[in-house]
Scaffold this motif. Structure first.
Motif, PDB file in Angstrom:
ATOM      1  N   UNK A  48     -14.443  -1.406  -7.248  1.00 51.86           N
ATOM      2  CA  UNK A  48     -14.237  -2.188  -8.463  1.00 51.86           C
ATOM      3  C   UNK A  48     -12.757  -2.206  -8.829  1.00 51.86           C
ATOM      4  N   UNK A  49     -12.299  -3.304  -9.425  1.00 51.95           N
ATOM      5  CA  UNK A  49     -10.916  -3.345  -9.899  1.00 51.95           C
ATOM      6  C   UNK A  49     -10.663  -2.224 -10.913  1.00 51.95           C
ATOM      7  N   UNK A  50      -9.471  -1.725 -11.048  1.00 54.01           N
ATOM      8  CA  UNK A  50      -8.266  -2.314 -10.489  1.00 54.01           C
ATOM      9  C   UNK A  50      -7.906  -1.813  -9.094  1.00 54.01           C
ATOM     10  N   UNK A  51      -8.590  -0.784  -8.595  1.00 56.79           N
ATOM     11  CA  UNK A  51      -8.197  -0.203  -7.310  1.00 56.79           C
ATOM     12  C   UNK A  51      -9.002  -0.716  -6.126  1.00 56.79           C
ATOM     13  N   UNK A  70     -11.216  -0.274  -1.014  1.00 61.51           N
ATOM     14  CA  UNK A  70     -11.083   0.770  -2.026  1.00 61.51           C
ATOM     15  C   UNK A  70      -9.702   1.380  -1.862  1.00 61.51           C
ATOM     16  N   UNK A  71      -9.265   2.132  -2.856  1.00 62.92           N
ATOM     17  CA  UNK A  71      -7.974   2.799  -2.721  1.00 62.92           C
ATOM     18  C   UNK A  71      -8.109   3.955  -1.739  1.00 62.92           C
ATOM     19  N   UNK A  72      -7.221   4.003  -0.792  1.00 62.79           N
ATOM     20  CA  UNK A  72      -7.125   5.083   0.195  1.00 62.79           C
ATOM     21  C   UNK A  72      -6.462   6.282  -0.487  1.00 62.79           C
ATOM     22  N   UNK A  73      -6.440   7.427   0.177  1.00 63.22           N
ATOM     23  CA  UNK A  73      -5.760   8.610  -0.360  1.00 63.22           C
ATOM     24  C   UNK A  73      -4.294   8.311  -0.685  1.00 63.22           C
ATOM     25  N   UNK A  74      -3.659   7.486   0.140  1.00 62.91           N
ATOM     26  CA  UNK A  74      -2.298   7.020  -0.129  1.00 62.91           C
ATOM     27  C   UNK A  74      -2.409   5.886  -1.150  1.00 62.91           C
ATOM     28  N   UNK A  75      -1.834   6.015  -2.335  1.00 59.97           N
ATOM     29  CA  UNK A  75      -2.025   4.999  -3.378  1.00 59.97           C
ATOM     30  C   UNK A  75      -1.459   3.625  -3.049  1.00 59.97           C
ATOM     31  N   UNK A  76      -0.667   3.507  -2.009  1.00 65.51           N
ATOM     32  CA  UNK A  76      -0.126   2.205  -1.605  1.00 65.51           C
ATOM     33  C   UNK A  76      -0.966   1.553  -0.502  1.00 65.51           C
ATOM     34  N   UNK A  77      -2.095   2.191  -0.175  1.00 65.28           N
ATOM     35  CA  UNK A  77      -2.934   1.729   0.937  1.00 65.28           C
ATOM     36  C   UNK A  77      -4.337   1.407   0.451  1.00 65.28           C
ATOM     37  N   UNK A  78      -4.819   0.227   0.839  1.00 65.88           N
ATOM     38  CA  UNK A  78      -6.213  -0.157   0.603  1.00 65.88           C
ATOM     39  C   UNK A  78      -7.000   0.175   1.867  1.00 65.88           C
ATOM     40  N   UNK A  79      -8.232   0.613   1.687  1.00 68.58           N
ATOM     41  CA  UNK A  79      -9.099   0.932   2.822  1.00 68.58           C
ATOM     42  C   UNK A  79     -10.274  -0.034   2.835  1.00 68.58           C
ATOM     43  N   UNK A  80     -10.398  -0.798   3.914  1.00 67.44           N
ATOM     44  CA  UNK A  80     -11.483  -1.770   4.049  1.00 67.44           C
ATOM     45  C   UNK A  80     -12.769  -1.041   4.408  1.00 67.44           C
ATOM     46  N   UNK A  81     -13.846  -1.432   3.736  1.00 69.33           N
ATOM     47  CA  UNK A  81     -15.181  -0.890   3.989  1.00 69.33           C
ATOM     48  C   UNK A  81     -16.176  -2.044   3.847  1.00 69.33           C
ATOM     49  N   UNK A  82     -17.363  -1.825   4.347  1.00 72.11           N
ATOM     50  CA  UNK A  82     -18.512  -2.709   4.123  1.00 72.11           C
ATOM     51  C   UNK A  82     -18.321  -4.133   4.639  1.00 72.11           C
ATOM     52  N   UNK A  83     -17.628  -4.268   5.769  1.00 72.77           N
ATOM     53  CA  UNK A  83     -17.505  -5.590   6.396  1.00 72.77           C
ATOM     54  C   UNK A  83     -18.873  -6.007   6.927  1.00 72.77           C
ATOM     55  N   UNK A 111      -0.947  -3.458  -3.033  1.00 70.37           N
ATOM     56  CA  UNK A 111      -1.025  -2.584  -1.861  1.00 70.37           C
ATOM     57  C   UNK A 111      -0.029  -3.062  -0.811  1.00 70.37           C
ATOM     58  N   UNK A 112       0.536  -2.101  -0.072  1.00 69.71           N
ATOM     59  CA  UNK A 112       1.512  -2.405   0.977  1.00 69.71           C
ATOM     60  C   UNK A 112       0.928  -2.303   2.377  1.00 69.71           C
ATOM     61  N   UNK A 113      -0.164  -1.573   2.492  1.00 70.61           N
ATOM     62  CA  UNK A 113      -0.769  -1.297   3.796  1.00 70.61           C
ATOM     63  C   UNK A 113      -2.276  -1.374   3.638  1.00 70.61           C
ATOM     64  N   UNK A 114      -2.928  -1.719   4.733  1.00 69.67           N
ATOM     65  CA  UNK A 114      -4.391  -1.731   4.737  1.00 69.67           C
ATOM     66  C   UNK A 114      -4.847  -0.895   5.930  1.00 69.67           C
ATOM     67  N   UNK A 115      -5.877  -0.124   5.727  1.00 71.57           N
ATOM     68  CA  UNK A 115      -6.387   0.808   6.717  1.00 71.57           C
ATOM     69  C   UNK A 115      -7.889   0.587   6.818  1.00 71.57           C
ATOM     70  N   UNK A 116      -8.441   0.852   7.992  1.00 69.69           N
ATOM     71  CA  UNK A 116      -9.892   0.775   8.153  1.00 69.69           C
ATOM     72  C   UNK A 116     -10.294   1.563   9.381  1.00 69.69           C
ATOM     73  N   UNK A 117     -11.568   1.879   9.436  1.00 68.13           N
ATOM     74  CA  UNK A 117     -12.135   2.476  10.636  1.00 68.13           C
ATOM     75  C   UNK A 117     -13.398   1.709  10.989  1.00 68.13           C
ATOM     76  N   UNK A 118     -13.743   1.763  12.251  1.00 69.94           N
ATOM     77  CA  UNK A 118     -15.021   1.230  12.697  1.00 69.94           C
ATOM     78  C   UNK A 118     -15.630   2.252  13.645  1.00 69.94           C
ATOM     79  N   UNK A 119     -16.923   2.171  13.779  1.00 72.95           N
ATOM     80  CA  UNK A 119     -17.604   3.128  14.634  1.00 72.95           C
ATOM     81  C   UNK A 119     -17.430   2.804  16.108  1.00 72.95           C
ATOM     82  N   UNK A 120     -17.564   3.813  16.961  1.00 80.69           N
ATOM     83  CA  UNK A 120     -17.384   3.606  18.397  1.00 80.69           C
ATOM     84  C   UNK A 120     -18.477   2.727  19.016  1.00 80.69           C
ATOM     85  N   UNK A 121     -19.565   2.495  18.298  1.00 79.92           N
ATOM     86  CA  UNK A 121     -20.650   1.648  18.807  1.00 79.92           C
ATOM     87  C   UNK A 121     -20.590   0.242  18.214  1.00 79.92           C
TER      88      UNK A 121
END
Length: 173
Positions: A48-51, A70-83, A111-121
């Motif tokens: 939810x906004x604002x983060x 969502x906000x990542x641990x680094x406050x300048x980084x957004x973390x993509x989820x739920x694609x 945000x200055x950076x965007x981060x995400x993970x995906x599963x190996x499958x």
């Protein structure tokens, strides 16, 4: 085919039900019962906004794709989820469109950076992120172990231009 609209949403909104249901099914099918835990890991407030932000692509008022950050641990980084892209709407570039919309919104939110993970499958997700200009934070020459760690990616939002404009960005309502 009718035009797509981009809508902001909140987890728990009836429009997000297909995203939650289909993603949960996908995760459980690929990773077992832990898929339920993954879907319950973050509450609605994380997106939810604002983060944070959750976006849906709608066609004729029905959700066909979506994603959140969502906000990542680094406050300048957004973390993509739920694609997510609805099973009947895949192979149309909708995931790339959602990703571009999320990047643009994250950039606008400061945000200055965007981060995400995906599963190996999830090789199709890995392919999407590579095609969308994400830098893999792992060796792409090594086949990931099916039960291995998530595959991390990042992208600098300040030097990537307007990916959403290139993807045919529509106004977010």
């Amino acid at each position: 085919m009718s035009a797509l609209t981009v809508e902001r949403a909140v987890l728990g909104d009836p429009l997000t039900e297909p995203l939650v249901r289909e993603l949960t099914h996908e995760y459980v099918t690929r990773y077992g019962p832990g898929g339920h835990q993954e879907m319950a890991r973050y509450g609605a407030e994380e997106f939810a906004p604002p983060h944070g932000l959750l976006l849906l692509l709608l066609q004729d008022g029905e959700p066909v794709a979506g994603g959140a950050y969502r906000r990542h641990d680094d406050p300048h980084t957004a973390e993509v989820k739920r694609m997510w892209t609805a099973a009947g709407h895949r192979r149309r570039g909708l995931g790339r469109r959602v990703l571009a919309e999320l990047e643009s919104a994250a950039r606008e939110a400061g945000y200055r950076r965007i981060f995400l993970t995906t599963g190996p499958r999830q090789p199709e997700a890995k392919g999407l992120y590579l095609a969308a200009g994400y830098t893999p934070l792992f060796d792409v020459r090594v086949e990931p172990a099916p039960d291995g760690d998530p595959l991390p990616f990042e992208k600098d939002l300040l030097t990537t231009g307007t990916a959403a404009a290139a993807a045919g960005k529509a106004p977010i309502r």
